[in-house]
Design an enzyme around this catalytic site. Structure first.
Site, PDB file in Angstrom:
ATOM      1  N   ALA A   1      -1.779  20.023 -12.026  1.00 35.78           N
ATOM      2  CA  ALA A   1      -3.178  19.939 -12.454  1.00 35.78           C
ATOM      3  C   ALA A   1      -3.842  21.303 -12.320  1.00 35.78           C
ATOM      4  O   ALA A   1      -3.679  21.990 -11.317  1.00 35.78           O
ATOM      5  CB  ALA A   1      -3.927  18.914 -11.607  1.00 35.78           C
ATOM      6  N   CYS A   2      -4.595  21.678 -13.344  1.00 35.15           N
ATOM      7  CA  CYS A   2      -5.281  22.966 -13.331  1.00 35.15           C
ATOM      8  C   CYS A   2      -6.740  22.774 -13.733  1.00 35.15           C
ATOM      9  O   CYS A   2      -7.189  21.655 -13.935  1.00 35.15           O
ATOM     10  CB  CYS A   2      -4.577  23.946 -14.247  1.00 35.15           C
ATOM     11  SG  CYS A   2      -4.741  23.528 -15.979  1.00 35.15           S
ATOM     12  N   ASP A   3      -7.420  23.879 -13.894  1.00 39.69           N
ATOM     13  CA  ASP A   3      -8.848  23.803 -14.183  1.00 39.69           C
ATOM     14  C   ASP A   3      -9.131  23.516 -15.654  1.00 39.69           C
ATOM     15  O   ASP A   3      -9.945  22.679 -15.971  1.00 39.69           O
ATOM     16  CB  ASP A   3      -9.534  25.096 -13.761  1.00 39.69           C
ATOM     17  CG  ASP A   3     -11.037  24.954 -13.645  1.00 39.69           C
ATOM     18  OD1 ASP A   3     -11.518  23.822 -13.418  1.00 39.69           O
ATOM     19  OD2 ASP A   3     -11.737  25.967 -13.768  1.00 39.69           O
TER      20      ASP A   3
ATOM     21  N   VAL B   1      -7.553  18.988 -13.980  1.00 31.63           N
ATOM     22  CA  VAL B   1      -7.811  18.243 -12.743  1.00 31.63           C
ATOM     23  C   VAL B   1      -8.543  16.931 -13.038  1.00 31.63           C
ATOM     24  O   VAL B   1      -8.202  15.889 -12.489  1.00 31.63           O
ATOM     25  CB  VAL B   1      -8.600  19.106 -11.732  1.00 31.63           C
ATOM     26  CG1 VAL B   1      -9.082  18.277 -10.559  1.00 31.63           C
ATOM     27  CG2 VAL B   1      -7.738  20.252 -11.233  1.00 31.63           C
TER      28      VAL B   1
ATOM     29  N   GLY C   1      -6.447  23.218 -18.166  1.00 34.23           N
ATOM     30  CA  GLY C   1      -5.348  22.605 -18.890  1.00 34.23           C
ATOM     31  C   GLY C   1      -4.501  23.575 -19.686  1.00 34.23           C
ATOM     32  O   GLY C   1      -3.751  23.167 -20.548  1.00 34.23           O
TER      33      GLY C   1
END
Length: 102
Positions: free
Chosen positions: A15-17, A46, A19
């Protein structure tokens, strides 16, 4: 600390900020590393962590947000997109088939 039983892990989520970017490369690398182990690797923002994730990897700066979305799913923070010890520990633990702590 949470103990992970690799036999129960079917889906790992990076998960990232936003995508995109470095975390997408990490997800691609993990997908190749874990394909033979029957573990699906997905990449998502996220806010979009799926409810069926068994373990979530996210940058340490996003840890609180990821935990808020992931609920009881273990969330493992990392600092480096390549060669981070936390990511290595998860991959090695999943491949070993032996329970491990995160």
């Amino acid at each position: 600390m949470t103990t992970i039983d690799p036999g129960t892990v079917k889906k790992l989520v990076v998960a990232c900020d936003a995508g995109m970017g470095s975390s997408a490369m990490l997800a691609g690398t993990l997908k190749k590393q874990l394909a033979k182990d029957g573990i699906t690797v997905e990449h998502t923002a996220v806010a979009g962590i799926p409810a069926d994730a068994d373990i979530v990897l996210t940058h340490a700066g996003l840890l609180d947000r990821a935990r808020g979305v992931a609920g009881s799913t273990p969330v493992v923070p990392f600092n480096l997109f390549l060669g981070d010890p936390a990511v290595t520990k998860v991959v090695n633990g999943l491949k070993s088939g032996q329970p491990f702590d995160v």
